[in-house]
Scaffold this motif. Structure first.
Motif, PDB file in Angstrom:
ATOM      1  N   VAL A  56      11.636 -17.192  43.979  1.00 40.81           N
ATOM      2  CA  VAL A  56      11.108 -16.882  44.960  1.00 40.81           C
ATOM      3  C   VAL A  56      10.331 -15.248  44.798  1.00 40.81           C
ATOM      4  CG1 VAL A  56      11.418 -16.088  47.445  1.00 40.81           C
ATOM      5  CG2 VAL A  56      12.795 -18.041  46.356  1.00 40.81           C
ATOM      6  N   LEU A  57       9.164 -14.967  45.133  1.00 41.75           N
ATOM      7  CA  LEU A  57       8.842 -13.486  44.969  1.00 41.75           C
ATOM      8  C   LEU A  57       8.801 -13.131  46.555  1.00 41.75           C
ATOM      9  CD1 LEU A  57       7.139 -11.521  43.811  1.00 41.75           C
ATOM     10  CD2 LEU A  57       5.059 -12.850  44.149  1.00 41.75           C
ATOM     11  N   LEU A  58       9.426 -11.876  46.446  1.00 39.79           N
ATOM     12  CA  LEU A  58       9.551 -11.086  47.937  1.00 39.79           C
ATOM     13  C   LEU A  58       8.514  -9.967  47.931  1.00 39.79           C
ATOM     14  CD1 LEU A  58      13.328 -10.959  48.175  1.00 39.79           C
ATOM     15  CD2 LEU A  58      11.804 -12.568  49.635  1.00 39.79           C
ATOM     16  N   GLN A  59       7.380  -9.987  48.769  1.00 42.31           N
ATOM     17  CA  GLN A  59       6.493  -8.958  48.681  1.00 42.31           C
ATOM     18  C   GLN A  59       6.512  -8.144  49.994  1.00 42.31           C
ATOM     19  OE1 GLN A  59       2.816 -10.295  47.527  1.00 42.31           O
ATOM     20  NE2 GLN A  59       2.753  -9.292  45.704  1.00 42.31           N
ATOM     21  N   GLY A  60       6.684  -6.971  49.965  1.00 43.78           N
ATOM     22  CA  GLY A  60       6.585  -5.965  51.128  1.00 43.78           C
ATOM     23  C   GLY A  60       6.826  -4.584  50.802  1.00 43.78           C
ATOM     24  N   ASP A  61       6.508  -3.876  51.673  1.00 43.18           N
ATOM     25  CA  ASP A  61       6.608  -2.185  51.426  1.00 43.18           C
ATOM     26  C   ASP A  61       7.830  -2.031  51.276  1.00 43.18           C
ATOM     27  OD1 ASP A  61       3.738  -2.290  51.742  1.00 43.18           O
ATOM     28  OD2 ASP A  61       3.749  -1.451  53.752  1.00 43.18           O
ATOM     29  N   SER A  62       8.101  -0.576  50.650  1.00 37.81           N
ATOM     30  CA  SER A  62       9.252  -0.164  50.493  1.00 37.81           C
ATOM     31  C   SER A  62      10.027   0.083  51.943  1.00 37.81           C
ATOM     32  CB  SER A  62       9.176   1.205  49.805  1.00 37.81           C
ATOM     33  OG  SER A  62      10.428   1.843  49.643  1.00 37.81           O
ATOM     34  N   GLY A  63      11.274  -0.446  52.136  1.00 36.28           N
ATOM     35  CA  GLY A  63      12.189  -0.205  53.031  1.00 36.28           C
ATOM     36  C   GLY A  63      12.129  -1.404  53.946  1.00 36.28           C
ATOM     37  N   THR A  64      11.219  -2.317  53.717  1.00 33.10           N
ATOM     38  CA  THR A  64      11.175  -3.532  54.698  1.00 33.10           C
ATOM     39  C   THR A  64      12.148  -4.572  54.695  1.00 33.10           C
ATOM     40  OG1 THR A  64       9.845  -4.715  53.048  1.00 33.10           O
ATOM     41  CG2 THR A  64       8.485  -3.655  54.933  1.00 33.10           C
ATOM     42  N   GLY A  65      13.152  -4.413  53.783  1.00 34.88           N
ATOM     43  CA  GLY A  65      14.360  -5.235  53.576  1.00 34.88           C
ATOM     44  C   GLY A  65      14.352  -6.396  52.600  1.00 34.88           C
ATOM     45  N   ARG A  88      20.365 -18.045  23.719  1.00 30.51           N
ATOM     46  CA  ARG A  88      21.415 -18.317  24.652  1.00 30.51           C
ATOM     47  C   ARG A  88      20.582 -19.191  25.949  1.00 30.51           C
ATOM     48  NH1 ARG A  88      24.675 -12.492  24.814  1.00 30.51           N
ATOM     49  NH2 ARG A  88      24.876 -12.002  22.692  1.00 30.51           N
ATOM     50  N   ARG A  89      21.622 -19.818  26.654  1.00 33.43           N
ATOM     51  CA  ARG A  89      21.037 -20.523  27.826  1.00 33.43           C
ATOM     52  C   ARG A  89      21.481 -19.825  29.097  1.00 33.43           C
ATOM     53  NH1 ARG A  89      18.015 -24.818  27.636  1.00 33.43           N
ATOM     54  NH2 ARG A  89      18.455 -25.554  29.515  1.00 33.43           N
ATOM     55  N   ALA A  90      20.719 -19.864  29.988  1.00 33.34           N
ATOM     56  CA  ALA A  90      21.229 -19.098  31.090  1.00 33.34           C
ATOM     57  C   ALA A  90      21.018 -20.177  32.468  1.00 33.34           C
ATOM     58  CB  ALA A  90      20.445 -17.807  31.412  1.00 33.34           C
ATOM     59  N   ASP A  91      22.182 -20.217  33.266  1.00 33.72           N
ATOM     60  CA  ASP A  91      21.868 -20.861  34.361  1.00 33.72           C
ATOM     61  C   ASP A  91      21.900 -19.709  35.707  1.00 33.72           C
ATOM     62  OD1 ASP A  91      21.907 -22.483  36.676  1.00 33.72           O
ATOM     63  OD2 ASP A  91      24.372 -23.018  36.706  1.00 33.72           O
ATOM     64  N   VAL A  92      20.569 -19.319  35.997  1.00 32.14           N
ATOM     65  CA  VAL A  92      20.440 -18.430  36.900  1.00 32.14           C
ATOM     66  C   VAL A  92      19.173 -18.656  37.869  1.00 32.14           C
ATOM     67  CG1 VAL A  92      19.833 -15.782  37.343  1.00 32.14           C
ATOM     68  CG2 VAL A  92      21.543 -16.434  35.634  1.00 32.14           C
ATOM     69  N   ARG A  93      19.511 -18.152  39.207  1.00 37.24           N
ATOM     70  CA  ARG A  93      18.111 -18.428  40.048  1.00 37.24           C
ATOM     71  C   ARG A  93      17.742 -16.973  40.119  1.00 37.24           C
ATOM     72  NH1 ARG A  93      17.667 -19.906  45.657  1.00 37.24           N
ATOM     73  NH2 ARG A  93      15.474 -20.177  46.026  1.00 37.24           N
ATOM     74  N   PHE A  94      16.399 -17.070  39.882  1.00 37.52           N
ATOM     75  CA  PHE A  94      15.564 -15.824  39.972  1.00 37.52           C
ATOM     76  C   PHE A  94      14.900 -15.480  41.325  1.00 37.52           C
ATOM     77  CE2 PHE A  94      15.732 -16.622  35.654  1.00 37.52           C
ATOM     78  CZ  PHE A  94      16.187 -15.376  34.969  1.00 37.52           C
ATOM     79  N   ILE A  95      14.988 -14.247  41.928  1.00 37.73           N
ATOM     80  CA  ILE A  95      14.261 -13.938  42.718  1.00 37.73           C
ATOM     81  C   ILE A  95      13.555 -12.493  42.316  1.00 37.73           C
ATOM     82  CG2 ILE A  95      14.371 -12.945  45.000  1.00 37.73           C
ATOM     83  CD1 ILE A  95      16.894 -14.547  45.675  1.00 37.73           C
ATOM     84  N   ALA A  96      12.336 -12.230  42.480  1.00 31.78           N
ATOM     85  CA  ALA A  96      11.482 -11.222  42.329  1.00 31.78           C
ATOM     86  C   ALA A  96      10.968 -10.589  43.584  1.00 31.78           C
ATOM     87  CB  ALA A  96      10.434 -11.545  41.327  1.00 31.78           C
ATOM     88  N   ALA A  97      10.957  -9.205  43.111  1.00 36.69           N
ATOM     89  CA  ALA A  97      10.488  -8.559  44.617  1.00 36.69           C
ATOM     90  C   ALA A  97       9.723  -7.500  44.186  1.00 36.69           C
ATOM     91  CB  ALA A  97      11.661  -7.764  45.188  1.00 36.69           C
ATOM     92  N   PHE A 127       2.673 -14.420  36.837  1.00 38.35           N
ATOM     93  CA  PHE A 127       2.482 -13.937  38.013  1.00 38.35           C
ATOM     94  C   PHE A 127       2.539 -15.638  38.761  1.00 38.35           C
ATOM     95  CE2 PHE A 127      -0.560 -14.541  41.546  1.00 38.35           C
ATOM     96  CZ  PHE A 127       0.061 -13.856  42.417  1.00 38.35           C
ATOM     97  N   TYR A 128       1.933 -16.616  37.698  1.00 35.73           N
ATOM     98  CA  TYR A 128       1.840 -17.964  38.503  1.00 35.73           C
ATOM     99  C   TYR A 128       3.365 -18.527  38.330  1.00 35.73           C
ATOM    100  CZ  TYR A 128      -3.017 -17.891  38.521  1.00 35.73           C
ATOM    101  OH  TYR A 128      -4.531 -17.567  38.975  1.00 35.73           O
ATOM    102  N   ARG A 129       4.125 -18.297  37.303  1.00 35.59           N
ATOM    103  CA  ARG A 129       5.495 -18.713  37.353  1.00 35.59           C
ATOM    104  C   ARG A 129       6.368 -18.190  38.417  1.00 35.59           C
ATOM    105  NH1 ARG A 129       9.022 -20.901  37.548  1.00 35.59           N
ATOM    106  NH2 ARG A 129      10.186 -22.075  35.990  1.00 35.59           N
ATOM    107  N   LEU A 130       6.116 -16.905  38.916  1.00 32.68           N
ATOM    108  CA  LEU A 130       6.966 -16.313  40.035  1.00 32.68           C
ATOM    109  C   LEU A 130       6.478 -16.736  41.235  1.00 32.68           C
ATOM    110  CD1 LEU A 130       7.143 -12.601  38.619  1.00 32.68           C
ATOM    111  CD2 LEU A 130       9.043 -14.213  38.677  1.00 32.68           C
ATOM    112  N   ASN A 131       5.051 -16.843  41.342  1.00 32.18           N
ATOM    113  CA  ASN A 131       4.447 -17.139  42.614  1.00 32.18           C
ATOM    114  C   ASN A 131       4.592 -18.609  43.075  1.00 32.18           C
ATOM    115  OD1 ASN A 131       3.151 -16.415  44.955  1.00 32.18           O
ATOM    116  ND2 ASN A 131       1.120 -16.639  44.021  1.00 32.18           N
ATOM    117  N   ILE A 132       5.783 -19.060  42.965  1.00 38.93           N
ATOM    118  CA  ILE A 132       5.965 -20.510  43.492  1.00 38.93           C
ATOM    119  C   ILE A 132       6.207 -20.531  45.152  1.00 38.93           C
ATOM    120  CG2 ILE A 132       7.286 -22.566  43.385  1.00 38.93           C
ATOM    121  CD1 ILE A 132       7.893 -21.810  40.462  1.00 38.93           C
ATOM    122  N   VAL A 133       7.053 -19.937  45.503  1.00 33.27           N
ATOM    123  CA  VAL A 133       7.218 -19.354  46.905  1.00 33.27           C
ATOM    124  C   VAL A 133       7.386 -18.078  47.036  1.00 33.27           C
ATOM    125  CG1 VAL A 133       8.880 -19.322  48.756  1.00 33.27           C
ATOM    126  CG2 VAL A 133       8.647 -21.454  47.376  1.00 33.27           C
TER     127      VAL A 133
END
Lengths: 133, 435
Positions: free
Chosen positions: B163-172, B269-278, B297-303
């Motif tokens: 998930v990619l979270l886009q928002g100004d600083s302080g939006t939560g 190494r292998r990782a089992d992690v869910r990624f969120i980018a902001a 960008f395309y890899r992050l920009n799924i949702v």
């Protein structure tokens, strides 16, 4: 200061104008009474100004080594705080501080044996207000 | 002619028929009359209350600091609609609204006072229900766009998609990340946050992927990275737009096949992690400027969840102010019930360039400084006073006008004042936009 003798206990009473303060959490002054349980008399009374925010009053009292609190109204969250600190509580008492202490010494079944459960205190509320000390 | 109120028996009957609590006191604030509603609200009956100091029966949070009756005695004025809490006989706290006035004899001498009060419990419960209706995992909003985000968040959380979270600083953005984690099957495992803009490249690489002893000067022992710490959970890459290009390659590999190497190590190494980018910046633009890899960008920009700035959801400001007031009163053990009308007006028009974070900071500061029961202008920072009429929007478009109407809860007088126009002009604008 609390007495080291096992027969002496320290009781805190929130106060104003030498009377029991109507609310524990609004008290700006506490009377601290050292009481000799065996001789059934009050050995010493001092007053402490309290500038603590409401949620810090219980821990502040605990630092004095208070064994019990006698007061009028007290919010349930503060009842629980006192309970967790092992301080017994009798609420619902109003009137002149000295008379309240004398009355307590005379009828001291008010929670000196162990920390009373909150509902048990409720009856004292009725009784003491009926006496209107 | 004998009037009913001249007969004490009739007077008591009249008072008992009033739904609000009523009591009177003498000049020493001892109770002289008490009606049935007051008995019910306090839990004390007439016999117990008459002759007692009123503070020992009503047990409010302002008896020794702002008693409405004392204020009425001191000023000679009527005191109206003061919100206080009483502690009833059974130690239940009840919010009430109080009016107090001085009673005088025929020569104008004060002979006592009267206080009337109304139980606010139901109103407060209703307000809390409304707030609950608009809240979601520590976030609160009535804005349609935010409500839409709240609505889809559980479904997104349930998937393992990046998930990619886009928002100004302080939006939560971090609150959204926390909600995504809490609602996901990974909730029992950690949510680990790393700020990609906070460290130089080599340290950041070590921080994310871990480091092998001797990889660089100062790497005196093997150390796990945030990826390993987040194993089974979620990794939030905050300010992903600041991630250096070489690390973007490494991250892309990680996202594509879940494999990575610690800094200075050949071991995969292998990782089992869910990624969120902001990110607070527009990654599209960074891609155009060749500062961000297009494939990443395309890899992050799924949702992508775009979180609106507070200026785009100004109808939330009253809700957020209430929520912040409650939160900080609880934190600092204060009993502040409201903002004064002047302070509220200033807070409603303030632009909040720092978004919700700035709003929270302003309210926290005000709560710390406030000693009374309402936040006034003097408790607000001077900067909030800069939204002068000259900077306010004139002749707003339909959407802006709609937002402003929501923000001022339909109060046209206040809105007209805010816009610096009279009510007729406002009415003309509303008519033009068919509002």
């Amino acid at each position: 200061m609390p007495d080291s003798s096992s027969h002496n206990i320290l009781i805190a009473i929130p106060s104003y104008n030498q009377r029991v303060s109507p609310r524990f959490d609004q008290a700006r002054e506490f009377h601290l009474a050292t009481v000799d349980l065996r001789q059934q008399r009050c050995l010493q009374i001092s007053t402490q100004d309290c500038s603590q925010p409401p949620d810090k009053i219980c821990t502040w009292l605990n630092r004095f080594g208070v064994h019990g609190v006698i007061c009028s109204g007290i919010h349930q969250k503060h009842q629980l705080q006192l309970h967790e600190l092992g301080i017994w509580l009798t609420w619902g008492i109003s009137g002149d501080i000295k008379q309240v202490l004398d009355h307590w010494l005379e009828h001291k079944q008010w929670g000196t044996e162990s920390t009373p459960l909150i509902p048990d205190n409720a009856r004292w509320h009725a009784t003491c207000n009926d006496y209107s000390l | 002619m004998n009037l009913p109120q001249d007969n004490p028996l009739h007077l008591q009957t009249i008072l008992d028929s009033v739904a609000d609590g009523v009591f009177t006191v003498d000049n020493e604030l001892r109770i002289t009359t008490l009606n049935r509603a007051a008995e019910e609200m306090t839990g004390f009956n007439r016999e117990q209350a008459l002759g007692q100091p009123c503070c020992e029966i009503f047990r409010t949070n302002v008896c020794f600091d702002g008693c409405p009756l004392r204020c009425a005695f001191a000023s000679g004025e009527n005191i109206t609609n003061v919100e206080v809490d009483i502690l009833d006989r059974h130690n239940h706290e009840i919010p009430i609204s109080v009016n107090a006035s001085v009673l005088r004899d025929k020569d104008g001498n004060a002979i006592g006072g009267v206080e009337t009060f109304r139980d606010l419990s139901q109103l407060r419960a209703l307000a809390s229900e409304v707030q609950g209706h608009f809240s979601f995992h520590n976030m609160i909003s009535r804005n349609p766009h935010m409500q839409q985000l709240f609505d889809i968040l559980p479904d997104i959380a349930n998937s393992d998609v990046t998930v990619l979270l886009q928002g100004d600083s302080g939006t939560g953005k971090e609150l959204f990340a926390q909600a995504l984690h809490d609602l996901s099957p990974r909730e029992e495992k950690p949510l680990v946050v790393i700020n990609c803009g906070a460290l130089p490249e080599q340290l950041l690489e070590a921080e994310i992927f871990g480091v092998r002893k001797g990889a660089y000067t100062g790497a005196v022992a093997d150390r796990s990275g945030r990826l390993a710490i987040a194993e089974g959970g979620t990794l939030l890459l905050d300010e992903i737009g600041d991630l250096p290009l070489p690390l973007q390659v490494k991250l892309l590999r990680m996202l594509e096949n879940n494999q990575y190497q610690a800094l200075g190590s050949d071991e995969t190494r292998r990782a089992d992690v869910r990624f969120i980018a902001a990110s607070h910046c527009d990654l599209d633009q960074l891609v155009e400027q060749k500062q961000f890899r297009q494939d990443l960008f395309y890899r992050l920009n799924i949702v992508t969840l775009k979180i609106p700035a507070l200026s785009e959801r100004s109808e939330d400001i009253p809700l957020l102010l209430d929520m912040a007031l409650q939160r900080f009163c609880h934190k600092y053990g204060k009993k502040i019930h409201r903002f004064s009308p002047q302070a509220m007006e200033q807070l409603l028009v303030y632009p909040y360039e720092g978004n919700v974070r700035e709003l929270l900071n302003i309210v926290e500061r005000a709560v710390i400084l406030c000693r009374g029961q309402q936040i006034d202008l003097q408790h607000l920072p001077v900067t909030t006073n800069n939204s002068s009429p000259a900077t306010r929007h004139r002749n707003p478009d339909r959407h802006r006008l709609q937002q402003l109407l929501l923000r001022f809860q339909g109060n046209r007088q206040q809105l007209a004042h805010h816009l610096g126009v009279d009510r007729t002009t406002l009415w003309r604008w509303m008519k033009k936009h068919q509002l």
